[in-house]
Structures are given as structure tokens and as C-alpha cells.
Design a protein around this motif. Structure first.
Motif, PDB file in Angstrom:
ATOM      1  N   SER A 228      22.380  31.304   5.292  1.00  0.00           N
ATOM      2  CA  SER A 228      21.113  30.533   4.959  1.00  0.00           C
ATOM      3  C   SER A 228      20.197  30.062   5.897  1.00  0.00           C
ATOM      4  N   TRP A 229      20.997  29.681   7.030  1.00  0.00           N
ATOM      5  CA  TRP A 229      20.037  29.420   8.282  1.00  0.00           C
ATOM      6  C   TRP A 229      19.413  30.407   8.853  1.00  0.00           C
ATOM      7  N   THR A 230      20.032  31.831   8.695  1.00  0.00           N
ATOM      8  CA  THR A 230      19.240  32.866   9.233  1.00  0.00           C
ATOM      9  C   THR A 230      18.151  33.361   8.200  1.00  0.00           C
ATOM     10  N   PHE A 231      18.286  33.298   7.138  1.00  0.00           N
ATOM     11  CA  PHE A 231      17.124  33.552   6.242  1.00  0.00           C
ATOM     12  C   PHE A 231      15.986  32.531   6.355  1.00  0.00           C
ATOM     13  N   ILE A 232      16.305  31.237   6.898  1.00  0.00           N
ATOM     14  CA  ILE A 232      15.276  30.216   6.845  1.00  0.00           C
ATOM     15  C   ILE A 232      14.688  30.613   8.110  1.00  0.00           C
ATOM     16  N   ARG A 233      15.359  31.120   9.144  1.00  0.00           N
ATOM     17  CA  ARG A 233      14.696  31.341  10.313  1.00  0.00           C
ATOM     18  C   ARG A 233      13.628  32.635  10.347  1.00  0.00           C
ATOM     19  N   PHE A 234      14.229  33.781   9.436  1.00  0.00           N
ATOM     20  CA  PHE A 234      13.485  34.820   9.092  1.00  0.00           C
ATOM     21  C   PHE A 234      11.870  34.396   8.585  1.00  0.00           C
ATOM     22  N   GLU A 235      11.904  33.605   7.313  1.00  0.00           N
ATOM     23  CA  GLU A 235      10.814  33.011   7.051  1.00  0.00           C
ATOM     24  C   GLU A 235       9.901  32.531   8.187  1.00  0.00           C
ATOM     25  N   ILE A 236      10.362  31.611   8.965  1.00  0.00           N
ATOM     26  CA  ILE A 236       9.702  30.989  10.017  1.00  0.00           C
ATOM     27  C   ILE A 236       9.200  32.077  11.005  1.00  0.00           C
ATOM     28  N   ASN A 237       9.927  33.247  11.340  1.00  0.00           N
ATOM     29  CA  ASN A 237       9.414  34.076  12.256  1.00  0.00           C
ATOM     30  C   ASN A 237       8.484  34.778  11.827  1.00  0.00           C
ATOM     31  N   PHE A 238       8.458  35.069  10.363  1.00  0.00           N
ATOM     32  CA  PHE A 238       7.208  35.887   9.786  1.00  0.00           C
ATOM     33  C   PHE A 238       5.778  35.135  10.053  1.00  0.00           C
ATOM     34  N   VAL A 239       5.990  33.739   9.804  1.00  0.00           N
ATOM     35  CA  VAL A 239       4.923  32.711  10.057  1.00  0.00           C
ATOM     36  C   VAL A 239       4.343  32.856  11.419  1.00  0.00           C
ATOM     37  N   ASN A 240       5.200  32.820  12.385  1.00  0.00           N
ATOM     38  CA  ASN A 240       5.071  32.971  13.581  1.00  0.00           C
ATOM     39  C   ASN A 240       4.566  34.263  14.047  1.00  0.00           C
ATOM     40  N   ALA A 241       5.012  35.269  13.452  1.00  0.00           N
ATOM     41  CA  ALA A 241       4.540  36.727  13.944  1.00  0.00           C
ATOM     42  C   ALA A 241       2.981  36.697  13.435  1.00  0.00           C
TER      43      ALA A 241
END
Length: 299
Positions: A228-241
Motif C-alpha cells: 500500500s505504501w509503495t503504491f502511494i509512493r508510485f503515485e507521488i513519483n509520477f507527479v514528481n516525474a
């Protein structure tokens, strides 16, 4: 004696004080209604801070030097451009639709790569940062270092590595990786520390090694939270990318957004790119919800 007993006035005061309290200790108004909003020190402090922010904002808007620009006219033009951007998205000849789609997948790949590498590193550091699995001194050192890494904004890490190793996707990956690792280490370590101490002690008493304790007592219990935490971070990383696509020279849809908005001044292309990013965000949220219902709720 004509005087009242010493406890009389105290009793009356207690009755009067009790009249202000309703059932279960609820505060009552004089009209007999229950008070929904009760003043407290925290509420008063919050209102004071918010009021100060409002006053500072109004003061800044009033005293700001706008030069020859009329602030109301500029706001009206900004709103008009925003409406045009959101209601008339399209291509203006600078990009083709395949180019934009390719840029979108480049940003997604950047976010996926950063998340995967960050999760692997954060898993090991999260184990070492957990008080119940590691030495207290090692745990404190890792937590302090990760706190410092989290305190630095992602864009600043990207800028630092853009200068250190040059513009390109490598600088974006390393810059995004720092904040991803720091974020996931905190999430993983706090999750690992919530494991039942009795389970860990039982495994250690049976002669299990440290890695056996991890993979038989910690991971099976916390794998859902980790996902769950990893998927949340993936969403954040897409925004940051998307945000650092132009800053780090990593390309992707973020670089195209920068060109459309700051170089070509084509708000129609900006609107199209914004809608594509919103579509990806919606898809990621739907996928996360489905995975959560299937793997987190039912287990």
C-alpha cells in the motif's frame, strides 16, 4: 441559628455549574441546546494563526508593486486563459499525439523505476531502522539521516544531482530516489515496529536467524501495508516525474508541458497534457482501490 450550613452555598454553586453540563458531560447553552463548538486553547490558536495568514495575504496584495499592470485585469485574463485551457484542449502543431503519449509513458517509466529501486533499498534500511529488529544506535542514525533527506524537497535533490552528474534522466532518477527512499524507510520501519513482540521472541527462542525472523514473522504480517505504501509512493513519483521533467532534462511529458507553456505559449496544448496527466492519476487511483479491496480488505 439562622445562617446556612457551610456546605449550602458550595452545593448551590455545584448545582449551577452542573446546569451548564448536559448528558454525558455535554456543554449546554443558556437556551438549553447542546454547544457544538466549544472554545479551547487549540481552537483559539488555530483561529489566530489563520487570521494572521489572512491579514498577511491581504496586506501583501494591497502593498505589492504591480507596476503598470492592473491586478483585476490580470486576474480576469488569467481566469479566461484557464477556462480556455480546460475547455479547448488540443494540439497546436508543435507535438503530435504519439509524441505526447510517448512522453507520458517516459514519465511513467521514470516513476516506476524510481519506485522499484527505492522500495528495495528502503526495505533493507527499514529493517535496520526498526527498533525491534536492529541495534538502537543504528536505528537512530538511519532515522536521523532519513529525516534530513525527507526535509529537502524533491526538486532540490534533482537540481543538486543535475549539477553533480549533468542534465538527463540519471539526475532525475537519483534525485527522485533520495526522497522516495527516505519516505518509504519511515513508512516501512514504523510498520515493522508494530509487529507483535511475542511473535518475534518466539521465533528467536526457537533458534531462528535474523533473516528467518524477518521473512517468517515480519514480512508475512506487513506485506500488505508495504504494498500500500509503495503504491502511494508510485503515485507521488509520477507527479514528481512530471514536475522535474524539464528541470533535470529528463524529458517525458513534463518537458513537453514546459515547452508548451513557457516556450510555445500554447494553452491548448497545455490543456491536453494536463488532461492526460489527470487521466493517469485517475487510473492509478482506481487500480490502487481495486488492489486494496482485493488484497488488503479481504485478507
Amino acid at each position: 441559628m439562622t445562617g446556612e450550613p457551610s456546605g449550602g452555598r458550595a452545593g448551590d454553586a455545584g448545582v449551577l455549574a452542573g446546569a451548564a453540563d448536559g448528558p454525558n458531560g455535554a456543554r449546554m447553552a443558556r437556551s438549553g441546546k447542546i454547544k457544538v463548538h466549544v472554545a479551547s486553547k487549540s481552537n483559539v490558536s488555530l483561529y489566530v494563526v489563520l487570521s494572521a495568514f489572512v491579514l498577511v495575504t491581504v496586506f501583501a496584495l494591497v502593498t505589492m508593486d504591480y507596476g503598470k499592470v492592473s491586478f483585476p485585469a490580470a486576474m480576469a485574463a488569467a481566469v479566461e486563459d484557464f477556462v480556455t485551457m480546460m475547455t479547448q484542449p488540443g494540439l497546436g502543431g508543435h507535438f503530435t499525439l504519439p509524441d505526447v503519449i510517448e512522453g507520458l509513458f517516459v514519465s511513467l517509466a521514470l516513476a516506476l523505476l524510481t519506485t522499484f529501486i527505492g522500495a528495495v533499498i528502503a526495505f533493507v534500511l527499514g529493517l535496520l531502522a526498526s527498533c525491534n529488529l536492529s541495534n538502537k544506535g543504528v536505528s537512530n542514525v538511519i532515522k536521523v539521516f532519513m529525516s534530513v533527506a525527507r526535509a529537502v524537497p524533491t526538486i532540490l535533490w534533482v537540481l543538486v544531482f543535475s549539477v553533480a552528474i549533468g542534465l538527463g534522466p540519471e539526475a532525475a532518477v537519483v534525485g527522485l530516489l533520495f526522497h522516495s527512499v527516505a519516505y518509504l524507510v519511515k513508512a516501512y520501519s514504523e510498520s515493522f515496529e508494530e509487529v507483535d513482540a511475542g511473535v518475534l521472541e518466539a521465533l528467536r527462542a526457537s533458534g531462528a536467524s535474523w533473516w528467518q525472523v524477518v521473512f517468517q514473522g515480519v514480512v508475512p504480517e506487513k506485506v500488505n501495508e508495504m504494498l500500500s505504501w509503495t503504491f502511494i509512493r508510485f503515485e507521488i513519483n509520477f507527479v514528481n516525474a512530471v514536475a522535474v521533467g524539464a528541470v533535470a532534462g529528463a524529458g517525458g511529458i513534463g518537458y513537453q508541458l514546459f515547452l508548451a507553456g513557457s516556450f510555445y505559449y500554447n494553452i491548448h496544448e497545455v490543456g491536453l497534457i494536463v488532461y492526460l496527466c489527470l487521466a493517469v492519476a485517475v487510473v492509478l487511483e482506481v487500480v490502487a482501490t481495486k488492489l486494496r479491496k482485493r488484497y488488503l480488505v479481504q485478507r
